[in-house]
Scaffold this active site. Sequence first.
Site, PDB file in Angstrom:
ATOM      1  N   ASP A   1      -5.531  64.137 -66.219  1.00 18.41           N
ATOM      2  CA  ASP A   1      -6.037  62.974 -65.492  1.00 18.41           C
ATOM      3  C   ASP A   1      -7.132  63.477 -64.562  1.00 18.41           C
ATOM      4  OD1 ASP A   1      -6.579  60.801 -63.904  1.00 18.41           O
ATOM      5  OD2 ASP A   1      -4.534  60.556 -63.141  1.00 18.41           O
TER       6      ASP A   1
ATOM      7  N   ASN B   1     -17.341  63.878 -69.832  1.00 19.88           N
ATOM      8  CA  ASN B   1     -17.534  62.733 -70.720  1.00 19.88           C
ATOM      9  C   ASN B   1     -16.579  61.576 -70.442  1.00 19.88           C
ATOM     10  OD1 ASN B   1     -19.383  64.219 -72.806  1.00 19.88           O
ATOM     11  ND2 ASN B   1     -17.608  65.524 -72.528  1.00 19.88           N
TER      12      ASN B   1
ATOM     13  N   SER C   1     -24.155  60.889 -68.215  1.00 21.17           N
ATOM     14  CA  SER C   1     -24.487  59.686 -67.462  1.00 21.17           C
ATOM     15  C   SER C   1     -24.745  58.558 -68.456  1.00 21.17           C
ATOM     16  CB  SER C   1     -25.694  59.947 -66.568  1.00 21.17           C
ATOM     17  OG  SER C   1     -25.995  58.826 -65.770  1.00 21.17           O
TER      18      SER C   1
ATOM     19  N   TYR D   1     -19.793  49.784 -63.311  1.00 20.70           N
ATOM     20  CA  TYR D   1     -20.291  50.847 -64.184  1.00 20.70           C
ATOM     21  C   TYR D   1     -21.625  51.410 -63.690  1.00 20.70           C
ATOM     22  CZ  TYR D   1     -21.436  53.383 -68.458  1.00 20.70           C
ATOM     23  OH  TYR D   1     -21.754  54.368 -69.360  1.00 20.70           O
TER      24      TYR D   1
ATOM     25  N   LYS E   1     -22.462  55.297 -62.324  1.00 20.16           N
ATOM     26  CA  LYS E   1     -23.424  56.175 -62.982  1.00 20.16           C
ATOM     27  C   LYS E   1     -24.599  56.512 -62.061  1.00 20.16           C
ATOM     28  CE  LYS E   1     -21.287  56.749 -66.872  1.00 20.16           C
ATOM     29  NZ  LYS E   1     -20.736  58.060 -67.241  1.00 20.16           N
TER      30      LYS E   1
END
Length: 275
Positions: free
Chosen positions: A60, A87, A138, A152, A156
């Site tokens: 995790d 990732n 990213s 989101y 990023k």
Amino acid sequence: MWQNKKIDREKIKTWLVTGASSGIGYELCKQLLDRGYNVVALSRRVPEIEHENALCLSCDVTDLESVKSVIEQGISKFGKIDVLSNNAGLSSYKTTEEESPEKMRQVMETNFWGSYNTIYELLPHFRGNHNGTIVNMSSECGLISRSFGAAYCSSKHALEGLSSTLWLETKRFCRVLTVELSHFPGTALGVGEKKGGSQFKEYRGIPWLAIDIKNNPNNNIIKAVKFIIDEVEKEKPQRRLMLGKDIIPKIAYEIKLLLKDLKSSKKRASDCAKV
């Protein structure tokens, strides 16, 4: 030219890959193993990868102790870790007004804090070896924004800031590559999430992007991963690698807007220094 010079394979022998159970992470592990690398493959559920050079572990990334444990296991098995590839990621498709604080935190915890945690734990190892590479996955949403992207895009953009700081700070012992991907079929990002839509009429029908992209091209995830590994194998990888045909007009338009704002702000910016 230096861009084409390959780095000594021994300097990047072992990769640690998060988000390894699907999408970019899974394909990255497959291609790395095919090239003869050692891989520490991590995800919440143990990645289904069977190879003598792979160590597959549950992790995790939002839990610092969990991250520390798998890094120690990876170093114990392979002697050292040379490349970190972040990732693991989540997405969400709500307006800022309609995104729940809980979901906002969940996305930030995985996309930003998850990457931070692995970097935080590995930097002393990289510095001690005077060798390391960080690959932060990213998104185009880290450089441009879309509607219905409160969580989101924020995560990023935060990862882009961290990557840029690392690029400046760690040059004496570590290389940093930030990868921006556009839309790639075959990734698990956003699976199960309702894309767009709003309960409020003021948000209905608004464009996703500032620039109209008629069709999403059929970008190939296998090619993208090959380009990522090729870049890391260079002696001096570029700072950012942008992948996907549809990313080109989007980034170009964002640069155009930025230059317009710079031009209109130029005089006032200079006048701030006048008494």
